[in-house]
Design a protein around this motif. Sequence first.
Motif, PDB file in Angstrom:
ATOM      1  N   CYS A   1       4.882   2.588  15.960  1.00 26.43           N
ATOM      2  CA  CYS A   1       5.101   4.028  15.811  1.00 26.43           C
ATOM      3  C   CYS A   1       4.639   4.747  17.074  1.00 26.43           C
ATOM      4  N   THR A   2       5.362   5.801  17.477  1.00 25.91           N
ATOM      5  CA  THR A   2       5.000   6.537  18.691  1.00 25.91           C
ATOM      6  C   THR A   2       3.925   7.593  18.440  1.00 25.91           C
ATOM      7  N   ARG A   3       3.462   7.711  17.214  1.00 27.23           N
ATOM      8  CA  ARG A   3       2.345   8.593  16.909  1.00 27.23           C
ATOM      9  C   ARG A   3       1.163   7.761  16.409  1.00 27.23           C
ATOM     10  N   ALA A   4      -0.019   8.270  16.598  1.00 29.65           N
ATOM     11  CA  ALA A   4      -1.235   7.528  16.253  1.00 29.65           C
ATOM     12  C   ALA A   4      -2.053   8.317  15.240  1.00 29.65           C
ATOM     13  N   CYS A   5      -1.489   8.549  14.060  1.00 33.28           N
ATOM     14  CA  CYS A   5      -2.210   9.284  13.022  1.00 33.28           C
ATOM     15  C   CYS A   5      -3.389   8.433  12.554  1.00 33.28           C
TER      16      CYS A   5
ATOM     17  N   LYS B   1      14.784 -10.618   8.670  1.00 30.48           N
ATOM     18  CA  LYS B   1      14.021  -9.979   9.755  1.00 30.48           C
ATOM     19  C   LYS B   1      13.920  -8.468   9.539  1.00 30.48           C
ATOM     20  N   LEU B   2      13.460  -8.096   8.322  1.00 31.57           N
ATOM     21  CA  LEU B   2      13.293  -6.699   7.965  1.00 31.57           C
ATOM     22  C   LEU B   2      11.817  -6.376   7.763  1.00 31.57           C
ATOM     23  N   ASN B   3      11.450  -5.153   8.115  1.00 33.68           N
ATOM     24  CA  ASN B   3      10.090  -4.681   7.881  1.00 33.68           C
ATOM     25  C   ASN B   3      10.071  -3.813   6.633  1.00 33.68           C
ATOM     26  N   THR B   4       8.927  -3.798   5.953  1.00 34.20           N
ATOM     27  CA  THR B   4       8.729  -2.874   4.837  1.00 34.20           C
ATOM     28  C   THR B   4       7.453  -2.087   5.069  1.00 34.20           C
ATOM     29  N   VAL B   5       7.461  -0.855   4.591  1.00 28.53           N
ATOM     30  CA  VAL B   5       6.242  -0.047   4.681  1.00 28.53           C
ATOM     31  C   VAL B   5       5.180  -0.633   3.762  1.00 28.53           C
ATOM     32  N   CYS B   6       5.628  -1.371   2.737  1.00 25.98           N
ATOM     33  CA  CYS B   6       4.698  -2.020   1.814  1.00 25.98           C
ATOM     34  C   CYS B   6       3.748  -2.936   2.577  1.00 25.98           C
ATOM     35  N   GLN B   7       4.302  -3.701   3.529  1.00 29.13           N
ATOM     36  CA  GLN B   7       3.492  -4.636   4.302  1.00 29.13           C
ATOM     37  C   GLN B   7       2.812  -3.949   5.481  1.00 29.13           C
ATOM     38  N   GLU B   8       3.562  -3.155   6.241  1.00 25.68           N
ATOM     39  CA  GLU B   8       3.034  -2.571   7.471  1.00 25.68           C
ATOM     40  C   GLU B   8       1.925  -1.563   7.213  1.00 25.68           C
ATOM     41  N   ALA B   9       2.005  -0.824   6.110  1.00 26.51           N
ATOM     42  CA  ALA B   9       1.010   0.202   5.820  1.00 26.51           C
ATOM     43  C   ALA B   9      -0.021  -0.250   4.788  1.00 26.51           C
ATOM     44  N   SER B  10      -0.028  -1.543   4.476  1.00 26.61           N
ATOM     45  CA  SER B  10      -1.023  -2.111   3.554  1.00 26.61           C
ATOM     46  C   SER B  10      -1.054  -1.363   2.229  1.00 26.61           C
ATOM     47  N   CYS B  11       0.106  -1.150   1.624  1.00 28.09           N
ATOM     48  CA  CYS B  11       0.197  -0.404   0.369  1.00 28.09           C
ATOM     49  C   CYS B  11      -0.480  -1.173  -0.760  1.00 28.09           C
ATOM     50  N   PRO B  12      -1.312  -0.508  -1.584  1.00 29.22           N
ATOM     51  CA  PRO B  12      -1.992  -1.202  -2.676  1.00 29.22           C
ATOM     52  C   PRO B  12      -1.065  -1.627  -3.803  1.00 29.22           C
ATOM     53  N   ASN B  13       0.181  -1.101  -3.822  1.00 33.08           N
ATOM     54  CA  ASN B  13       1.112  -1.421  -4.896  1.00 33.08           C
ATOM     55  C   ASN B  13       2.095  -2.523  -4.526  1.00 33.08           C
ATOM     56  N   ILE B  14       1.851  -3.207  -3.408  1.00 31.26           N
ATOM     57  CA  ILE B  14       2.822  -4.196  -2.940  1.00 31.26           C
ATOM     58  C   ILE B  14       3.084  -5.279  -3.974  1.00 31.26           C
ATOM     59  N   GLY B  15       2.045  -5.689  -4.701  1.00 37.06           N
ATOM     60  CA  GLY B  15       2.233  -6.718  -5.708  1.00 37.06           C
ATOM     61  C   GLY B  15       3.164  -6.276  -6.815  1.00 37.06           C
TER      62      GLY B  15
ATOM     63  N   ASP C   1      -2.034   2.833   8.875  1.00 36.60           N
ATOM     64  CA  ASP C   1      -2.264   1.454   9.303  1.00 36.60           C
ATOM     65  C   ASP C   1      -1.104   0.872  10.104  1.00 36.60           C
ATOM     66  N   ILE C   2      -0.059   1.663  10.344  1.00 36.85           N
ATOM     67  CA  ILE C   2       1.065   1.181  11.152  1.00 36.85           C
ATOM     68  C   ILE C   2       0.659   1.223  12.624  1.00 36.85           C
ATOM     69  N   ASP C   3       1.028   0.188  13.351  1.00 32.47           N
ATOM     70  CA  ASP C   3       0.608   0.048  14.747  1.00 32.47           C
ATOM     71  C   ASP C   3       1.180   1.163  15.619  1.00 32.47           C
ATOM     72  N   PHE C   4       0.370   1.637  16.569  1.00 27.93           N
ATOM     73  CA  PHE C   4       0.795   2.623  17.553  1.00 27.93           C
ATOM     74  C   PHE C   4       1.479   1.909  18.710  1.00 27.93           C
ATOM     75  N   ASP C   5       2.644   2.400  19.119  1.00 24.74           N
ATOM     76  CA  ASP C   5       3.393   1.802  20.219  1.00 24.74           C
ATOM     77  C   ASP C   5       4.201   2.906  20.888  1.00 24.74           C
ATOM     78  N   LYS C   6       3.771   3.348  22.052  1.00 27.01           N
ATOM     79  CA  LYS C   6       4.451   4.449  22.742  1.00 27.01           C
ATOM     80  C   LYS C   6       5.501   3.963  23.736  1.00 27.01           C
ATOM     81  N   SER C   7       5.731   2.659  23.808  1.00 26.81           N
ATOM     82  CA  SER C   7       6.731   2.141  24.737  1.00 26.81           C
ATOM     83  C   SER C   7       8.145   2.463  24.253  1.00 26.81           C
ATOM     84  N   VAL C   8       9.070   2.589  25.173  1.00 22.05           N
ATOM     85  CA  VAL C   8      10.462   2.864  24.837  1.00 22.05           C
ATOM     86  C   VAL C   8      11.126   1.568  24.390  1.00 22.05           C
TER      87      VAL C   8
END
Length: 289
Positions: A59-63, A28-42, A67-74
């Motif tokens: 993420c609490t910021r919405a840059c 049950k771990l997240n990776t930036v490879c998956q969450e940010a749709s990195c082209p080098n994941i393969g 591609d990481i989801d924005f979520d301002k909830s605590v």
Amino acid sequence: MLKPDWLRVKAPQRERIGEVADLLLDLKLNTVCQEASCPNIGECFAGGTATFLIMGPGCTRACPYCDIDFDKSVRSLDPTEPERLGEATARLGLKHVVITSVNRDDLSDGGASQFVACIEAVRQRSPQTSIELLIPDFCGDWDALATVMEAGPDVLNHNIETVPRLYKKARPQGIYERSLELLLQVRERWPKAYSKSGLMVGLGESDEEVIETLLDLREHRVDIVTIGQYLSPGPKHLPVDRFVTPEQFERFRLHGEQELGFLQVVSTPLTRSSYHAGEVQRLMQLHPR
């Protein structure tokens, strides 16, 4: 805008990717490879490596480039996450691990304590593994930075992301000078750590602005820089302004290493901040501290 030929990615080794993906799902771990749709994941998954994304995936910021989801909830932190990350590092047999996070501006320390817990868990399960952190700016809380650095990461990465003129457009909640100050503090207060930063090109900057940003990073004593092509995740994100040629990426690399004196500049179209991060071990041997 059509992608040029040099941005094509080779087909990944699906069997090895599946093994790593299954392990991450099991723990049950997240990776930036998956969450940010990195082209080098393969390539990275096939090589048995991953950049772990803690305290997420929201993420609490919405840059608008990300591609990481924005979520301002605590949201409370998961106290079992560091242990699971340590187990994954050991099971993958990683020589070098990269740990990053979403921005957690809702937390009093920005998540610094969770970074520390993850460092301790990795060191307990895999003591020979070198540790690289890719951290947010902690909203300028230097006590939070000190909490992280006192845990002794081998490499501290904080991405400058883009040139100062484009900050309001691409990184509206970031402050260019604040990020530079963070990087300088790392080198001045914890000189044994290697400092690292990265930026994207193709958002509307000029080559001259990239060179100026590299100079700013070097003047703030950054050791390692990554430069890669921005690829828009979708229609709701910032569009690509231009595709920088491989030849220009090479010119950035040569200028950074030969003219400005960085220990390393990784500069290719598909470079991302954690791409080939394990090479830092070679740098640590060539330039011991």
